[in-house]
Enzyme design. Structure first.
Site, PDB file in Angstrom:
ATOM      1  CE1 TYR A   5      64.248  10.211 137.782  1.00  0.00           C
ATOM      2  CE2 TYR A   5      63.332  12.345 138.366  1.00  0.00           C
ATOM      3  CZ  TYR A   5      63.758  11.447 137.407  1.00  0.00           C
ATOM      4  OH  TYR A   5      63.711  11.793 136.082  1.00  0.00           O
ATOM      5  CD1 TRP A  49      59.556  12.137 138.559  1.00  0.00           C
ATOM      6  CD2 TRP A  49      58.714  11.615 136.566  1.00  0.00           C
ATOM      7  NE1 TRP A  49      60.449  11.291 137.930  1.00  0.00           N
ATOM      8  CE2 TRP A  49      59.953  10.960 136.697  1.00  0.00           C
ATOM      9  CE3 TRP A  49      57.982  11.423 135.393  1.00  0.00           C
ATOM     10  CZ2 TRP A  49      60.488  10.137 135.715  1.00  0.00           C
ATOM     11  CZ3 TRP A  49      58.523  10.599 134.399  1.00  0.00           C
ATOM     12  CH2 TRP A  49      59.757   9.971 134.565  1.00  0.00           C
ATOM     13  CD  GLU A  92      60.106  13.023 131.428  1.00  0.00           C
ATOM     14  OE1 GLU A  92      59.094  13.700 131.709  1.00  0.00           O
ATOM     15  OE2 GLU A  92      61.075  12.911 132.205  1.00  0.00           O
TER      16      GLU A  92
END
Length: 197
Positions: free
Chosen positions: A31, A61, A53
Site C-alpha cells: 500500500y 489501517w 477512512e
C-alpha cells in the site's frame, strides 16, 4: 509521532517507517509503495476512500486493508448510485457481513454519504475534495513528527462535506483522506515512494 526518518529496508529501498513493517504486514508495504500519496480522482474512487477512512476510525489501517475486497463486495464496488439506493434491509445484511467492519454507525454513514454524493453533479465530489489541496510550498516532512494530524485545509474540507450531508468525516479523517489520495505529499524525505512535485 516518531522522530525516525526514512528507513532502508532489506530490499535496499528507503521507506517511511510505517511502510517497512514485518513480513506479516506486507500489506502495508505494498500500500505504501504503490498507492498511498498518489493522486486519486473520480467520484466513486473518492467515495470509496471517504468510506474506508471512516471505517478505519479507531482501528488500525491494516484491518481495513485486509478487508478491502470484502468492503468492495459488500458496497457494490463503492458505486455511489448503487449504494445510494441501499435500504434498511441492506444495512441489516451488512451488519451480518463478516468481510467488513460491522459497525452500525459506520455502515449508516456509508449509505448516507452515498446519498449526499448522489445529490452532487458528476465530477463535483472530485472537484470539492481537490479544491482543498494545499499549495505545494509546504516543506517536505523529514520525520513523522513533521506530519500534522489536521490542517486548516482538512478542517475546511470536513466542514464542507458535513454541510453537504456527509457523516463520519472530521478534520483528522479528512487529513488521512488527503494523505491517502495525494492531495498532500507526506512521504518522508528520502522515501523512494515520495513523488516529486
Amino acid at each position: 509521532m516518531s522522530d525516525a526518518g526514512a528507513v532502508v529496508g532489506p530490499d535496499g529501498l528507503a521507506r517511511c517507517p510505517w511502510g517497512l513493517e514485518a513480513e506479516s504486514r506486507a500489506d502495508y508495504r505494498v500500500y505504501h509503495d504503490t498507492e498511498w500519496g498518489r493522486p486519486v480522482h473520480g467520484d466513486d474512487a473518492l467515495y470509496e476512500r471517504i468510506c474506508l477512512e471512516a471505517f478505519q476510525s479507531g482501528l488500525s489501517w491494516l484491518t481495513i486493508l485486509r478487508r478491502r475486497e470484502g468492503f468492495r463486495a459488500a458496497f457494490a464496488d463503492f458505486s455511489i448510485a448503487k449504494v445510494a439506493a441501499f435500504t434498511e434491509a441492506d444495512a441489516e445484511r451488512l451488519l451480518g457481513d463478516p468481510g467488513i467492519i460491522r459497525n452500525r454507525a459506520k455502515i449508516e454513514a456509508a449509505m448516507v454519504n452515498a446519498r449526499a454524493a448522489a445529490e452532487l453533479a458528476p465530477g463535483e465530489l472530485d472537484a470539492i475534495v481537490w479544491s482543498y489541496a494545499p499549495d505545494a510550498g509546504r516543506a517536505a516532512p523529514r520525520t513523522f513528527a513533521d506530519v500534522p494530524a489536521i490542517t486548516a485545509e482538512s478542517t475546511a474540507l470536513a466542514k464542507d462535506l458535513k454541510k453537504r450531508g456527509f457523516r463520519f468525516i472530521g478534520p483528522t479523517t479528512a487529513y488521512a483522506l488527503m494523505q491517502a489520495c495525494g492531495l498532500v505529499n507526506d512521504h518522508l524525505v528520502g522515501c523512494h515512494a515520495r513523488p516529486e512535485v
